[in-house]
Design a protein around this motif. Structure first.
Motif, PDB file in Angstrom:
ATOM      1  N   PRO A 194      41.368  21.579  38.881  1.00 61.00           N
ATOM      2  CA  PRO A 194      42.183  22.657  38.325  1.00 61.00           C
ATOM      3  C   PRO A 194      42.647  22.404  36.889  1.00 61.00           C
ATOM      4  O   PRO A 194      42.927  23.361  36.163  1.00 61.00           O
ATOM      5  N   GLU A 195      42.712  21.141  36.481  1.00 56.20           N
ATOM      6  CA  GLU A 195      43.171  20.844  35.124  1.00 56.20           C
ATOM      7  C   GLU A 195      42.228  21.388  34.055  1.00 56.20           C
ATOM      8  O   GLU A 195      42.628  21.555  32.905  1.00 56.20           O
ATOM      9  N   SER A 196      40.986  21.658  34.432  1.00 55.81           N
ATOM     10  CA  SER A 196      40.025  22.179  33.461  1.00 55.81           C
ATOM     11  C   SER A 196      39.724  23.667  33.670  1.00 55.81           C
ATOM     12  O   SER A 196      38.802  24.209  33.068  1.00 55.81           O
ATOM     13  N   TRP A 197      40.505  24.343  34.494  1.00 57.53           N
ATOM     14  CA  TRP A 197      40.260  25.762  34.728  1.00 57.53           C
ATOM     15  C   TRP A 197      40.499  26.588  33.465  1.00 57.53           C
ATOM     16  O   TRP A 197      41.405  26.298  32.676  1.00 57.53           O
ATOM     17  N   THR A 198      39.694  27.624  33.318  1.00 58.84           N
ATOM     18  CA  THR A 198      39.858  28.560  32.205  1.00 58.84           C
ATOM     19  C   THR A 198      39.950  30.009  32.680  1.00 58.84           C
ATOM     20  O   THR A 198      40.335  30.887  31.901  1.00 58.84           O
ATOM     21  N   HIS A 199      39.581  30.284  33.942  1.00 56.88           N
ATOM     22  CA  HIS A 199      39.520  31.659  34.421  1.00 56.88           C
ATOM     23  C   HIS A 199      40.354  31.927  35.663  1.00 56.88           C
ATOM     24  O   HIS A 199      40.640  33.083  35.961  1.00 56.88           O
ATOM     25  N   GLY A 200      40.729  30.903  36.413  1.00 50.42           N
ATOM     26  CA  GLY A 200      41.478  31.093  37.645  1.00 50.42           C
ATOM     27  C   GLY A 200      40.610  30.928  38.871  1.00 50.42           C
ATOM     28  O   GLY A 200      39.378  30.994  38.823  1.00 50.42           O
ATOM     29  N   SER A 201      41.253  30.693  40.003  1.00 50.63           N
ATOM     30  CA  SER A 201      40.536  30.464  41.256  1.00 50.63           C
ATOM     31  C   SER A 201      39.975  31.768  41.800  1.00 50.63           C
ATOM     32  O   SER A 201      40.349  32.870  41.373  1.00 50.63           O
ATOM     33  N   ALA A 202      39.089  31.639  42.772  1.00 51.43           N
ATOM     34  CA  ALA A 202      38.509  32.816  43.416  1.00 51.43           C
ATOM     35  C   ALA A 202      39.597  33.694  44.026  1.00 51.43           C
ATOM     36  O   ALA A 202      39.587  34.920  43.872  1.00 51.43           O
ATOM     37  N   ALA A 203      40.561  33.057  44.709  1.00 52.75           N
ATOM     38  CA  ALA A 203      41.637  33.823  45.346  1.00 52.75           C
ATOM     39  C   ALA A 203      42.506  34.524  44.306  1.00 52.75           C
ATOM     40  O   ALA A 203      42.934  35.674  44.507  1.00 52.75           O
ATOM     41  N   GLU A 204      42.777  33.852  43.198  1.00 53.23           N
ATOM     42  CA  GLU A 204      43.593  34.462  42.147  1.00 53.23           C
ATOM     43  C   GLU A 204      42.882  35.650  41.511  1.00 53.23           C
ATOM     44  O   GLU A 204      43.503  36.682  41.233  1.00 53.23           O
ATOM     45  N   ARG A 205      41.599  35.503  41.289  1.00 56.34           N
ATOM     46  CA  ARG A 205      40.856  36.586  40.651  1.00 56.34           C
ATOM     47  C   ARG A 205      40.810  37.804  41.573  1.00 56.34           C
ATOM     48  O   ARG A 205      40.934  38.957  41.120  1.00 56.34           O
ATOM     49  N   GLN A 206      40.652  37.577  42.864  1.00 56.89           N
ATOM     50  CA  GLN A 206      40.697  38.684  43.805  1.00 56.89           C
ATOM     51  C   GLN A 206      42.085  39.325  43.838  1.00 56.89           C
ATOM     52  O   GLN A 206      42.217  40.554  43.842  1.00 56.89           O
ATOM     53  N   LYS A 207      43.112  38.489  43.841  1.00 58.24           N
ATOM     54  CA  LYS A 207      44.481  38.999  43.906  1.00 58.24           C
ATOM     55  C   LYS A 207      44.791  39.922  42.743  1.00 58.24           C
ATOM     56  O   LYS A 207      45.352  41.012  42.921  1.00 58.24           O
ATOM     57  N   TRP A 208      44.422  39.504  41.529  1.00 60.43           N
ATOM     58  CA  TRP A 208      44.810  40.289  40.368  1.00 60.43           C
ATOM     59  C   TRP A 208      43.954  41.533  40.203  1.00 60.43           C
ATOM     60  O   TRP A 208      44.442  42.565  39.705  1.00 60.43           O
ATOM     61  N   PHE A 209      42.697  41.496  40.640  1.00 60.34           N
ATOM     62  CA  PHE A 209      41.925  42.744  40.663  1.00 60.34           C
ATOM     63  C   PHE A 209      42.590  43.731  41.618  1.00 60.34           C
ATOM     64  O   PHE A 209      42.767  44.915  41.288  1.00 60.34           O
ATOM     65  N   LEU A 210      42.963  43.260  42.798  1.00 60.57           N
ATOM     66  CA  LEU A 210      43.604  44.135  43.776  1.00 60.57           C
ATOM     67  C   LEU A 210      44.954  44.645  43.273  1.00 60.57           C
ATOM     68  O   LEU A 210      45.316  45.802  43.532  1.00 60.57           O
ATOM     69  N   THR A 211      45.684  43.803  42.564  1.00 57.17           N
ATOM     70  CA  THR A 211      46.968  44.246  42.007  1.00 57.17           C
ATOM     71  C   THR A 211      46.753  45.434  41.076  1.00 57.17           C
ATOM     72  O   THR A 211      47.458  46.445  41.160  1.00 57.17           O
ATOM     73  N   GLY A 212      45.791  45.318  40.184  1.00 55.69           N
ATOM     74  CA  GLY A 212      45.508  46.419  39.277  1.00 55.69           C
ATOM     75  C   GLY A 212      45.032  47.648  40.012  1.00 55.69           C
ATOM     76  O   GLY A 212      45.447  48.773  39.705  1.00 55.69           O
TER      77      GLY A 212
END
Length: 302
Positions: free
Chosen positions: A266-284
């Protein structure tokens, strides 16, 4: 998410070439293949194509030599029926729909929308931010305000990273890159450069915001119309949403790292986890409001 057959497409918003010749700058939204090398490039300002194995080494490269999609193929994209039969035309139609939506939406906030052209290429293409290739993935270049998408990307997304082949999976990718254009117009993109990696970094928050903005578009897509007043897309189905979530999951940093490195850092992440990306698409998608997409104010991204 299917297009209405009789909606008229505007191919002037898409080209098969014409990327800028400059080098350097910030690639926003790339990062499927060669994730570690891309992270290094983003941190140190190196053009990803100059790194070993990222497209310029013709002996080892998996991408074709540079080129652009034939503009005559794009010119054949005239209606929604064409968008339903062809990946290239689906990109054209999605670009049209996304820009029509944000062009109207930003007016409500007293902001002018500046159109951004999409360049569909094959193998590699020069942008003002450096060389685009399918190892970098689709990206938005703020220096020339263009989106770059390799014609083979959707096959890579499906075959190598496990996304399904549904239409909204592809449309989500395009809408995400235009989310970066909205961030650019609103003066938010520099936050990614100031804090380029880590699970809570500015880069991750910028990418998750773009996912959310893609969801906002999806919420309104079935009501967004062409110049003749015809809606671009049919109402979303449950299958469409699952398709978009499949793509969002496929491009999560944890999924990509596990696939390419066999471990997650996670220290080298630039885009977010799979779960986070799904969460924020759904939020929008569920909120349908760009104000719901302020990831920088979120105390928790997951």
């Amino acid at each position: 998410m299917s297009f209405n057959d009789n909606v008229q497409l505007d191919t002037g918003q898409v080209s098969g070439g014409g990327g800028g010749g400059g080098r350097g700058g910030m690639v926003i939204g790339g990062g499927l293949g060669g994730i570690i090398l891309l992270i290094v490039a983003l941190i140190f300002g190196i053009n990803p194509s100059d790194l070993p194995g990222t497209g310029t080494d013709t002996a080892n490269s998996q991408v074709e030599s540079g080129g652009s999609v034939d503009n005559s193929a794009i010119a054949q994209c005239k209606t929604g029926a064409d968008a339903n039969r062809s990946d290239t035309c689906r990109i054209v139609g999605t670009v049209n729909s996304v820009q029509a939506y944000w062009g109207d939406e930003l007016k409500r906030y007293g902001k002018d929308y500046t159109p951004a052209k999409t360049v569909i290429y094959q193998g590699s293409e020069q942008s003002a931010c450096g060389t685009a290739s399918n190892q970098v993935g689709p990206f938005y270049c703020p220096l020339d305000q263009k989106v770059y998408i390799d014609a083979s990307f959707f096959s890579i997304l499906t075959q190598q990273f496990g996304s399904d082949a549904g239409a909204l999976a592809q449309e989500y990718v395009v809408a995400h890159e235009y989310g970066h254009h909205i961030q650019d117009l609103l003066g938010l993109l520099d936050r990614a450069q100031q804090d380029p990696q880590g699970a809570e970094s500015g880069s991750v928050r910028t990418e998750l915001m773009a996912d959310c903005l893609a969801g906002v578009w999806a919420n309104h897509a079935a009501n967004t119309k062409d110049a003749n007043g015809t809606t671009y897309l049919k109402p979303l189905t449950e299958s469409d949403i699952k398709s978009a979530l499949s793509a969002a999951s496929a491009v999560g940093d944890d999924r990509i790292q596990q696939k390419t490195q066999g471990r997650v850092n996670p220290e080298s992440w630039t885009h977010g986890s799979a779960a986070e990306r799904q969460k924020w698409f759904l939020t929008g998608y569920q909120k349908g409001d760009l104000n719901a997409c302020d990831t920088f104010a979120a105390t928790s991204l997951g």
